[in-house]
Design a protein around this motif. Structure first.
Motif, mmCIF file in Angstrom:
data_model
loop_
_atom_site.group_PDB
_atom_site.id
_atom_site.type_symbol
_atom_site.label_atom_id
_atom_site.label_comp_id
_atom_site.label_asym_id
_atom_site.label_seq_id
_atom_site.Cartn_x
_atom_site.Cartn_y
_atom_site.Cartn_z
ATOM 1 N N SER A 7 0.917 -1.176 0.139
ATOM 2 C CA SER A 7 0.017 0.280 -0.100
ATOM 3 C C SER A 7 0.791 1.352 0.265
ATOM 4 N N GLN A 10 1.190 2.169 -3.725
ATOM 5 C CA GLN A 10 0.117 2.582 -4.011
ATOM 6 C C GLN A 10 -0.309 3.892 -3.566
ATOM 7 N N ARG A 13 1.729 6.354 -5.681
ATOM 8 C CA ARG A 13 1.197 6.456 -6.983
ATOM 9 C C ARG A 13 -0.155 7.238 -7.372
ATOM 10 N N GLU A 14 -1.058 7.179 -6.121
ATOM 11 C CA GLU A 14 -2.089 8.130 -6.089
ATOM 12 C C GLU A 14 -1.676 9.576 -5.780
ATOM 13 N N ALA A 17 -0.754 10.425 -9.247
ATOM 14 C CA ALA A 17 -1.936 10.573 -10.037
ATOM 15 C C ALA A 17 -2.782 12.032 -9.864
ATOM 16 N N LYS A 44 -7.923 5.265 -20.625
ATOM 17 C CA LYS A 44 -6.731 5.251 -20.267
ATOM 18 C C LYS A 44 -6.503 6.604 -19.308
ATOM 19 N N SER A 46 -8.444 8.309 -17.799
ATOM 20 C CA SER A 46 -9.088 7.848 -16.425
ATOM 21 C C SER A 46 -8.457 7.043 -15.461
ATOM 22 N N ARG A 47 -7.989 5.823 -15.770
ATOM 23 C CA ARG A 47 -7.203 5.001 -15.012
ATOM 24 C C ARG A 47 -5.835 5.464 -14.554
ATOM 25 N N ARG A 50 -6.938 7.926 -11.635
ATOM 26 C CA ARG A 50 -7.587 7.422 -10.545
ATOM 27 C C ARG A 50 -6.482 6.174 -9.942
ATOM 28 N N ALA A 51 -5.293 6.479 -10.518
ATOM 29 C CA ALA A 51 -3.958 5.619 -10.109
ATOM 30 C C ALA A 51 -4.679 4.104 -9.975
ATOM 31 N N LYS A 52 -5.438 3.611 -11.081
ATOM 32 C CA LYS A 52 -5.807 2.218 -11.358
ATOM 33 C C LYS A 52 -4.492 1.543 -12.416
ATOM 34 N N THR A 53 -4.001 2.174 -13.026
ATOM 35 C CA THR A 53 -2.922 2.144 -13.987
ATOM 36 C C THR A 53 -1.909 2.877 -13.773
#
Length: 282
Positions: A7, A10, A13-14, A17, A44, A46-47, A50-53
């Motif tokens: 985490s 992550q 990365r958030e 983002a 892409k 959006s991902r 939102r830190a999804k990718t």
């Protein structure tokens, strides 16, 4: 239970983002308009936002160019790479063998003054004998499907452990009693390793504690972790190494180490547990 150590990566990365999202808003672009300028799909954009990718270096360059913020590119790429370094897969780290991985952390060992180490599965690397390290690293290479250079990697690990005897370093090490009983290598390897633990306990800069099977737990058994002063915590998972540098998270690991220390035995009581483990080898 606490969140996975991954985490930390992550969370980094958030933050990245969110900074990319702010650039887009400052440029007064919609996600769709940004995607058109970058030449990729709105999904892409959006991902990434939102830190999804995870964003690649190329993605960040394109994003900054689309927003007219090329001056931000270098800083954002650096932040992105730092996030990736928090969570490093063992297979990537060992893709050319394990010797290089041993050598790369020598500078960290040399500049650290106070080591706090907790291991629930194997003897801490800096206390391993060459035979024990060879047996362990060979098993890891086989499991990971990476090149088996366990003999040379073990030699490098032993060389790295010279910090026990050189320089101004202090070591506080904790291990679960199970570590004394897990068979890494043959009986002779284990006997040599356990005997070495008895010898290293005599060093004035080393404190070695063992948490008995019978201890009333204040903290449940955790993943192995290494604290390097108050600057970094390295956590060992099955698939990856997690490097934590956030002060708040380092403080949590320091608290865990302190609580685990309270249920460990030291001195003659620890030596007795190690001697019992040696006797059990037959």
């Amino acid at each position: 239970m606490s969140a996975s150590p991954s985490s930390s990566a992550q969370a980094a990365r958030e933050v990245l983002a969110a900074r990319l999202g702010d650039l887009r808003k400052d440029a007064e672009l919609t996600g769709h308009e940004l995607a058109l300028r970058c030449g990729w799909s709105p999904a892409k954009s959006s991902r990434i936002e939102r830190a999804k990718t995870p964003a690649s270096d190329a993605d960040i360059r394109a994003w900054c160019k689309a927003c007219g913020a090329e001056d931000q590119t270098a800083d954002l790429i650096a932040a992105n790479r730092q996030a990736d370094q928090m969570y490093v897969h063992w297979k990537k780290l060992h893709r050319h063998g394990m010797r290089r991985a041993q050598e790369e952390i020598v500078p960290l060992y040399e500049r650290t003054r106070h080591f706090r180490v907790y291991c629930s599965n194997v003897v801490p690397g800096m206390l391993q004998t060459e035979a024990y390290a060879t047996a362990l690293l060979s098993t890891i290479a086989t499991f990971q499907g990476t090149p088996d250079d366990s003999a040379t990697a073990a030699a490098s690990r032993i060389e790295r452990s010279r910090v026990l005897h050189e320089g101004n370093h202090r070591f506080a090490l904790l291990m679960e009693e199970t570590v004394l009983r897990y068979r890494i290598g043959d009986a002779a390897t284990m006997a040599g390793q356990l005997g070495y633990l008895l010898a290293v306990m005599a060093l004035p800069n080393v404190s070695l504690g063992v948490i008995p099977f019978t201890a009333q737990r204040r903290v449940w058994p955790l993943e192995a972790f290494y604290l390097f002063d108050d600057r970094q915590a390295s956590v060992e998972l099955l698939t990856a190494a997690v490097n934590v540098s956030a002060p708040s998270e380092i403080a949590v690991y320091a608290k865990a180490f302190s609580e685990l220390s309270k249920i460990a035995v030291h001195g003659s009581d620890a030596r007795a547990l190690i001697t019992e483990a040696i006797d059990s080898l037959g």
